[in-house]
Motif scaffolding. Structure first.
Motif, PDB file in Angstrom:
ATOM      1  N   PHE A   1      35.452  61.156  39.538  1.00 11.93           N
ATOM      2  CA  PHE A   1      35.944  59.837  39.953  1.00 11.93           C
ATOM      3  C   PHE A   1      35.009  59.225  40.998  1.00 11.93           C
ATOM      4  O   PHE A   1      34.769  58.027  41.017  1.00 11.93           O
ATOM      5  CB  PHE A   1      37.344  59.946  40.553  1.00 11.93           C
ATOM      6  N   LYS A   2      34.516  60.075  41.920  1.00  6.59           N
ATOM      7  CA  LYS A   2      33.609  59.627  42.972  1.00  6.59           C
ATOM      8  C   LYS A   2      32.594  60.728  43.238  1.00  6.59           C
ATOM      9  O   LYS A   2      32.863  61.906  43.021  1.00  6.59           O
ATOM     10  CB  LYS A   2      34.375  59.316  44.272  1.00  6.59           C
ATOM     11  N   GLY A   3      31.413  60.321  43.748  1.00  6.74           N
ATOM     12  CA  GLY A   3      30.396  61.291  44.115  1.00  6.74           C
ATOM     13  C   GLY A   3      29.465  61.614  42.965  1.00  6.74           C
ATOM     14  O   GLY A   3      29.430  60.933  41.937  1.00  6.74           O
ATOM     15  N   ALA A   4      28.681  62.667  43.153  1.00  8.94           N
ATOM     16  CA  ALA A   4      27.713  63.100  42.148  1.00  8.94           C
ATOM     17  C   ALA A   4      27.489  64.598  42.299  1.00  8.94           C
ATOM     18  O   ALA A   4      27.630  65.159  43.390  1.00  8.94           O
ATOM     19  CB  ALA A   4      26.390  62.356  42.313  1.00  8.94           C
ATOM     20  N   ILE A   5      27.144  65.253  41.196  1.00 12.81           N
ATOM     21  CA  ILE A   5      26.843  66.685  41.190  1.00 12.81           C
ATOM     22  C   ILE A   5      25.591  66.906  40.340  1.00 12.81           C
ATOM     23  O   ILE A   5      25.477  66.366  39.235  1.00 12.81           O
ATOM     24  CB  ILE A   5      28.010  67.517  40.609  1.00 12.81           C
ATOM     25  N   ASP A   6      24.675  67.706  40.862  1.00  9.11           N
ATOM     26  CA  ASP A   6      23.506  68.127  40.093  1.00  9.11           C
ATOM     27  C   ASP A   6      23.817  69.445  39.392  1.00  9.11           C
ATOM     28  O   ASP A   6      24.158  70.448  40.038  1.00  9.11           O
ATOM     29  CB  ASP A   6      22.289  68.305  41.004  1.00  9.11           C
ATOM     30  N   HIS A   7      23.697  69.428  38.073  1.00 11.31           N
ATOM     31  CA  HIS A   7      23.940  70.606  37.237  1.00 11.31           C
ATOM     32  C   HIS A   7      22.610  71.201  36.795  1.00 11.31           C
ATOM     33  O   HIS A   7      21.730  70.481  36.313  1.00 11.31           O
ATOM     34  CB  HIS A   7      24.768  70.199  36.009  1.00 11.31           C
ATOM     35  N   ARG A   8      22.472  72.515  36.956  1.00  7.41           N
ATOM     36  CA  ARG A   8      21.344  73.259  36.407  1.00  7.41           C
ATOM     37  C   ARG A   8      21.887  74.469  35.672  1.00  7.41           C
ATOM     38  O   ARG A   8      22.862  75.075  36.112  1.00  7.41           O
ATOM     39  CB  ARG A   8      20.389  73.704  37.522  1.00  7.41           C
ATOM     40  N   ASP A   9      21.250  74.845  34.560  1.00  8.58           N
ATOM     41  CA  ASP A   9      21.739  76.013  33.827  1.00  8.58           C
ATOM     42  C   ASP A   9      20.589  76.829  33.256  1.00  8.58           C
ATOM     43  O   ASP A   9      19.408  76.451  33.360  1.00  8.58           O
ATOM     44  CB  ASP A   9      22.737  75.601  32.737  1.00  8.58           C
ATOM     45  N   SER A  10      20.947  77.973  32.687  1.00  2.00           N
ATOM     46  CA  SER A  10      19.961  78.935  32.190  1.00  2.00           C
ATOM     47  C   SER A  10      19.294  78.491  30.905  1.00  2.00           C
ATOM     48  O   SER A  10      18.361  79.155  30.429  1.00  2.00           O
ATOM     49  CB  SER A  10      20.622  80.310  31.999  1.00  2.00           C
ATOM     50  N   LEU A  11      19.720  77.356  30.329  1.00  2.00           N
ATOM     51  CA  LEU A  11      19.000  76.758  29.207  1.00  2.00           C
ATOM     52  C   LEU A  11      17.805  75.938  29.690  1.00  2.00           C
ATOM     53  O   LEU A  11      17.016  75.445  28.887  1.00  2.00           O
ATOM     54  CB  LEU A  11      19.930  75.855  28.394  1.00  2.00           C
ATOM     55  N   GLY A  12      17.715  75.753  31.020  1.00  2.00           N
ATOM     56  CA  GLY A  12      16.677  74.898  31.585  1.00  2.00           C
ATOM     57  C   GLY A  12      17.132  73.469  31.787  1.00  2.00           C
ATOM     58  O   GLY A  12      16.329  72.598  32.131  1.00  2.00           O
ATOM     59  N   THR A  13      18.427  73.226  31.620  1.00  4.35           N
ATOM     60  CA  THR A  13      18.977  71.873  31.756  1.00  4.35           C
ATOM     61  C   THR A  13      19.040  71.444  33.212  1.00  4.35           C
ATOM     62  O   THR A  13      19.416  72.233  34.082  1.00  4.35           O
ATOM     63  CB  THR A  13      20.414  71.822  31.191  1.00  4.35           C
ATOM     64  N   PHE A  14      18.699  70.207  33.469  1.00  2.00           N
ATOM     65  CA  PHE A  14      19.046  69.546  34.728  1.00  2.00           C
ATOM     66  C   PHE A  14      19.720  68.232  34.367  1.00  2.00           C
ATOM     67  O   PHE A  14      19.184  67.449  33.569  1.00  2.00           O
ATOM     68  CB  PHE A  14      17.825  69.255  35.601  1.00  2.00           C
ATOM     69  N   ALA A  15      20.901  67.989  34.940  1.00  2.00           N
ATOM     70  CA  ALA A  15      21.607  66.731  34.691  1.00  2.00           C
ATOM     71  C   ALA A  15      22.422  66.368  35.912  1.00  2.00           C
ATOM     72  O   ALA A  15      23.144  67.209  36.467  1.00  2.00           O
ATOM     73  CB  ALA A  15      22.522  66.855  33.469  1.00  2.00           C
ATOM     74  N   ARG A  16      22.319  65.122  36.335  1.00  3.59           N
ATOM     75  CA  ARG A  16      23.176  64.615  37.403  1.00  3.59           C
ATOM     76  C   ARG A  16      24.368  63.923  36.760  1.00  3.59           C
ATOM     77  O   ARG A  16      24.200  63.025  35.930  1.00  3.59           O
ATOM     78  CB  ARG A  16      22.437  63.630  38.297  1.00  3.59           C
ATOM     79  N   ILE A  17      25.563  64.345  37.140  1.00  5.78           N
ATOM     80  CA  ILE A  17      26.762  63.677  36.649  1.00  5.78           C
ATOM     81  C   ILE A  17      27.291  62.757  37.727  1.00  5.78           C
ATOM     82  O   ILE A  17      27.340  63.121  38.907  1.00  5.78           O
ATOM     83  CB  ILE A  17      27.832  64.691  36.184  1.00  5.78           C
ATOM     84  N   GLU A  18      27.677  61.547  37.306  1.00  2.16           N
ATOM     85  CA  GLU A  18      28.229  60.542  38.195  1.00  2.16           C
ATOM     86  C   GLU A  18      29.531  60.028  37.596  1.00  2.16           C
ATOM     87  O   GLU A  18      29.857  60.351  36.446  1.00  2.16           O
ATOM     88  CB  GLU A  18      27.203  59.413  38.397  1.00  2.16           C
ATOM     89  N   PRO A  19      30.322  59.266  38.334  1.00  2.00           N
ATOM     90  CA  PRO A  19      31.660  58.875  37.876  1.00  2.00           C
ATOM     91  C   PRO A  19      31.659  58.224  36.493  1.00  2.00           C
ATOM     92  O   PRO A  19      30.827  57.361  36.182  1.00  2.00           O
ATOM     93  CB  PRO A  19      32.118  57.907  38.962  1.00  2.00           C
ATOM     94  N   GLY A  20      32.612  58.662  35.667  1.00  2.62           N
ATOM     95  CA  GLY A  20      32.801  58.093  34.344  1.00  2.62           C
ATOM     96  C   GLY A  20      32.004  58.749  33.247  1.00  2.62           C
ATOM     97  O   GLY A  20      32.228  58.479  32.063  1.00  2.62           O
ATOM     98  N   ALA A  21      31.055  59.622  33.596  1.00  2.00           N
ATOM     99  CA  ALA A  21      30.259  60.346  32.603  1.00  2.00           C
ATOM    100  C   ALA A  21      30.888  61.713  32.350  1.00  2.00           C
ATOM    101  O   ALA A  21      31.811  62.140  33.053  1.00  2.00           O
ATOM    102  CB  ALA A  21      28.828  60.505  33.082  1.00  2.00           C
ATOM    103  N   VAL A  22      30.376  62.421  31.339  1.00  4.15           N
ATOM    104  CA  VAL A  22      30.902  63.738  30.974  1.00  4.15           C
ATOM    105  C   VAL A  22      29.758  64.739  30.891  1.00  4.15           C
ATOM    106  O   VAL A  22      28.725  64.465  30.274  1.00  4.15           O
ATOM    107  CB  VAL A  22      31.626  63.699  29.604  1.00  4.15           C
ATOM    108  N   ASN A  23      29.948  65.897  31.529  1.00  2.00           N
ATOM    109  CA  ASN A  23      29.106  67.059  31.289  1.00  2.00           C
ATOM    110  C   ASN A  23      29.924  68.062  30.490  1.00  2.00           C
ATOM    111  O   ASN A  23      30.979  68.517  30.953  1.00  2.00           O
ATOM    112  CB  ASN A  23      28.675  67.726  32.596  1.00  2.00           C
ATOM    113  N   LEU A  24      29.471  68.397  29.287  1.00  2.00           N
ATOM    114  CA  LEU A  24      30.102  69.427  28.458  1.00  2.00           C
ATOM    115  C   LEU A  24      29.116  70.581  28.341  1.00  2.00           C
ATOM    116  O   LEU A  24      28.035  70.422  27.762  1.00  2.00           O
ATOM    117  CB  LEU A  24      30.434  68.885  27.069  1.00  2.00           C
TER     118      LEU A  24
END
Length: 299
Positions: free
Chosen positions: A71-94
Motif C-alpha cells: 500500500f505504501k513504501g518500497a521493497i527491494d527483492h533479490r533471489d537466487s535466480l539472480g532477480t532484482f526487482a523493486r516493488i512499489e504500491p499497486g504492483a505484484v511480486n509473485l
C-alpha cells in the motif's frame, strides 16, 4: 442457509519485528488455508526512523508461491535466480519457490535517509501437489498492467484471477482470486460466489458486509455460496481472497510449506548444510533455522 455470511472469524497473532508490526491471520489454529492462501500477513502501517529500514536477510522457501503487495513504501527483492526487482504500491511480486529458492527483502537505500514507510500485505499460496517441485520462478507485474474495476464509489484492483469481469495477468498455479478494494465514503461493491472458498479482510478504515461491521486486521471467512455487499460509511480498504480448495492438507514449518512433512524435514537439513542456492548480490548474510518458528500449521 444462515443469514450470517461468516463461516469463521480469524483474529490475528501480532509480532513486533523491531520498528514495525505484522499481523498474521493464516495459518490459524482454527484454519490453515482459504483456497490456496496459507499465509496472510499485514505489514505495518509503519513509519520507520531516518536511516532505518527493513532487512529481511536471505532465507529459503519450498513448495509455495509468495505474493507481495504494498500500500505504501518500497521493497527491494533479490533471489537466487539472480532477480532484482523493486516493488512499489499497486504492483505484484509473485515468487514461485518450487523445489527451492532463497531471497532477501530490504528497504531501498534511497528510501532510508528520510525514514521509509511500510504498509502492505504478504501472502503465501500453497501449490498443487503436481507443481510443488516445479522449477523456481519470479514474476513482477506493475500496477499499470493490473485491471481496475470502478463502480458505486468503489475501486477494485484485480491482483490475481478473474473478478467482476476482469482478469489479472498474474500467473495462477491453481484457481485463485485476490483483489484490493478501495471503498470511498458511501461506496459499495457486490461480493459474488466466484470461488468455493473466500475471505474478506479490512486493512484500514471502516466497512461492513451486508450490514455486519468488519473489524480491522481480522480475516472473515465467508460461507460457501454467500452473496453479499461490501459497504463503507467513511471509506475503507478491503482485501478479497480465496480460490478452489487445495488438493489435500499442507504442512507449514517456518518458511517451508509442503504436502509432505518429510519434504519439510529435508529442507531443514538442506538449509543447515548450506545446500540451497545463494542470492548473488546478497550472499554474506542468512537467517538461521529457528529453534521455535513463529509460523507453523496446526496441529
Amino acid at each position: 442457509m444462515s443469514d450470517d455470511p461468516f463461516l469463521q472469524i480469524l483474529r490475528p497473532v501480532s509480532h513486533d519485528l523491531g520498528g514495525f508490526k505484522v499481523h498474521r491471520t493464516l495459518p490459524h489454529k482454527e484454519r490453515t488455508m482459504v483456497g490456496p492462501f496459507i499465509f496472510f500477513d499485514q505489514m505495518g502501517p509503519a513509519q520507520l526512523p531516518p536511516g532505518g529500514g527493513i532487512d529481511v536477510r536471505p532465507h529459503p522457501h519450498i513448495n509455495l508461491a509468495t505474493v507481495t503487495y504494498l500500500f505504501k513504501g518500497a521493497i527491494d527483492h533479490r533471489d537466487s535466480l539472480g532477480t532484482f526487482a523493486r516493488i512499489e504500491p499497486g504492483a505484484v511480486n509473485l515468487m514461485t519457490a518450487g523445489h527451492g529458492i532463497v531471497h532477501s527483502e530490504r528497504s531501498p537505500a534511497d528510501e532510508r535517509p528520510g525514514g521509509p514507510e511500510l504498509s502492505g500485505i504478504q501472502t503465501w499460496l500453497a501449490m498443487p501437489q503436481a507443481k510443488e517441485e516445479m522449477d523456481p520462478a519470479f514474476e513482477h507485474v506493475g500496477k499499470e498492467h493490473l485491471p481496475v474495476v470502478e463502480a458505486s464509489g468503489a475501486r477494485a484492483r484485480i491482483i490475481m484471477g478473474t473478478l467482476w469481469g476482469a482478469t489479472s495477468p498474474v500467473t495462477c498455479h491453481s484457481e485463485t482470486i485476490y483483489a484490493d478494494v478501495a471503498l470511498g465514503a458511501g461506496g459499495s461493491l457486490p461480493i459474488d460466489p466466484e470461488a468455493d472458498e473466500r475471505a474478506v479482510y479490512l486493512a484500514e478504515g471502516d466497512a461492513s458486509l451486508d450490514g455486519q461491521p468488519l473489524e480491522p486486521m481480522i480475516l472473515y471467512v465467508l460461507r460457501p455460496g454467500t452473496r453479499a455487499t461490501l459497504r463503507s460509511a467513511g471509506g475503507g480498504h478491503v482485501m478479497l481472497l480465496g480460490g478452489a480448495p487445495m488438493d489435500g492438507p499442507r504442512h507449514v514449518w517456518w518458511n517451508f510449506v509442503s504436502s509432505s512433512r518429510e519434504r519439510i524435514n529435508q529442507a531443514k537439513q538442506d538449509w543447515q548444510a548450506e545446500l540451497f542456492p545463494v542470492v548473488p548480490d546478497d550472499a554474506i548474510e542468512r537467517i538461521p533455522i529457528p529453534e521455535i518458528p513463529m509460523t507453523v500449521s496446526y496441529p
